[in-house]
Design an enzyme around this catalytic site. Sequence first.
Site, PDB file in Angstrom:
ATOM      1  N   LYS A 157      36.623  38.433  37.757  1.00  0.00           N
ATOM      2  CA  LYS A 157      35.773  38.048  36.959  1.00  0.00           C
ATOM      3  C   LYS A 157      36.471  36.698  35.924  1.00  0.00           C
ATOM      4  O   LYS A 157      36.003  35.750  35.339  1.00  0.00           O
ATOM      5  CB  LYS A 157      35.100  38.758  36.207  1.00  0.00           C
ATOM      6  CG  LYS A 157      33.772  40.130  36.538  1.00  0.00           C
ATOM      7  CD  LYS A 157      33.440  41.401  36.379  1.00  0.00           C
ATOM      8  CE  LYS A 157      32.466  41.513  37.643  1.00  0.00           C
ATOM      9  NZ  LYS A 157      32.418  43.378  37.375  1.00  0.00           N
ATOM     10  N   GLN A 194      33.303  47.599  33.136  1.00  0.00           N
ATOM     11  CA  GLN A 194      33.302  47.939  34.652  1.00  0.00           C
ATOM     12  C   GLN A 194      33.249  49.464  34.636  1.00  0.00           C
ATOM     13  O   GLN A 194      33.946  50.562  34.020  1.00  0.00           O
ATOM     14  CB  GLN A 194      34.942  47.308  35.042  1.00  0.00           C
ATOM     15  CG  GLN A 194      35.174  46.985  36.131  1.00  0.00           C
ATOM     16  CD  GLN A 194      34.065  46.175  37.242  1.00  0.00           C
ATOM     17  OE1 GLN A 194      33.960  45.272  36.175  1.00  0.00           O
ATOM     18  NE2 GLN A 194      33.408  47.113  38.169  1.00  0.00           N
ATOM     19  N   ASP A 225      25.253  42.074  32.560  1.00  0.00           N
ATOM     20  CA  ASP A 225      24.796  43.371  33.706  1.00  0.00           C
ATOM     21  C   ASP A 225      23.344  43.111  33.682  1.00  0.00           C
ATOM     22  O   ASP A 225      22.849  43.712  35.234  1.00  0.00           O
ATOM     23  CB  ASP A 225      25.522  44.805  33.550  1.00  0.00           C
ATOM     24  CG  ASP A 225      26.559  44.445  34.574  1.00  0.00           C
ATOM     25  OD1 ASP A 225      26.860  43.698  35.702  1.00  0.00           O
ATOM     26  OD2 ASP A 225      28.212  45.699  34.250  1.00  0.00           O
TER      27      ASP A 225
END
Length: 280
Positions: free
Chosen positions: A52, A96, A119
């Site tokens: 990422k 994460q 997200d």
Amino acid sequence: MVLIDGKRVSTEIRGRLEKETAELKTKIGRTPGLATVLVGEDPASAVYVRNKNKICHEIGFQSFGQNLSAETTEEELLDIIKKLNSNDEVNGILVQLPLPDHIDSEKILLSIDPEKDVDGFHPINVGKLAIGNALLTPCTPTGIIALLDYYKIEIPGKHAVVLGRSNIVGKPVAHLLLQRHATVTICHSKTKNLQQVTRQADILIAAVGRPHFVNSDMVKEGTVVIDVGINRVDGKLTGDVDFDQVAEKAGLITPVPGGVGPMTIALLMENTLKAFKATQ
Ligand code: NDP
């Protein structure tokens, strides 16, 4: 049968984001920023986060990587998120998952500023998605819609059957399809006569987490089959769809790997740009 090439579509999206970021830099002298937060040394999570950050750099975003030890306490993590929430250079925050057991993931998720929740998992954004006005929607489901659009697959009035009801994939993709005027059926482990339901699908989304779960008896001729599954079988990545069987009947189908997978990260970047633009 047409093979849906997620790698190609995601590369195009990233190219567009790179161009737009360069334009923003020239026009306003600023670029979007994404903060990734990794707690612990889980090797798979470390690879995801590294990737990422690497893509952030390629596109021209600022990236703020926080790699924290597995001993980080919940209070320390909450404090870090608080600082990222108030940092104007950070437009997106990605924690994460999974987090170590001593940290309450729900509490962490709730602490992220919904406007930086790239997200799309914060209850505020989940609620906005349900009422149809979310800016930040979950990346994998949004990537699925982007694939359908890229291949000009008509959604209004089509029967979309979603296999799986997780908060990460099944439910949000069902909402997005409903918003696009599909008739949506969500199936799960208690669904009866599953094959009868899936055979009605014009668009079948498989997000079950079981290798080769969808076989050719479960699909009708010409169906669009989107395989979200990422399963490791004998060290090889395998989807939820028995590709060889189903490809013979499907109209269009995604491979694994190279289908939905590459879209997720592209849409994460797209969400970061959207969050940035919303602050301008
Ligand atoms: P979950 O395990 O959270 O959900 C699986 C869903 O499948 C559940 O709703 C479950 O039903 C349903 N299910 C399980 N067995 C059956 C069955 N026999 N019949 C019908 N439904 C069943 O998984 P996720 O949604 O998180 O992920 C699904 C897959 O997608 C995984 O392989 C995951 O690795 C992959 N994935 C891929 C991503 C990508 O970027 N490509 C991103 C996220 C996930 P119930 O609710 O009743 O238990």
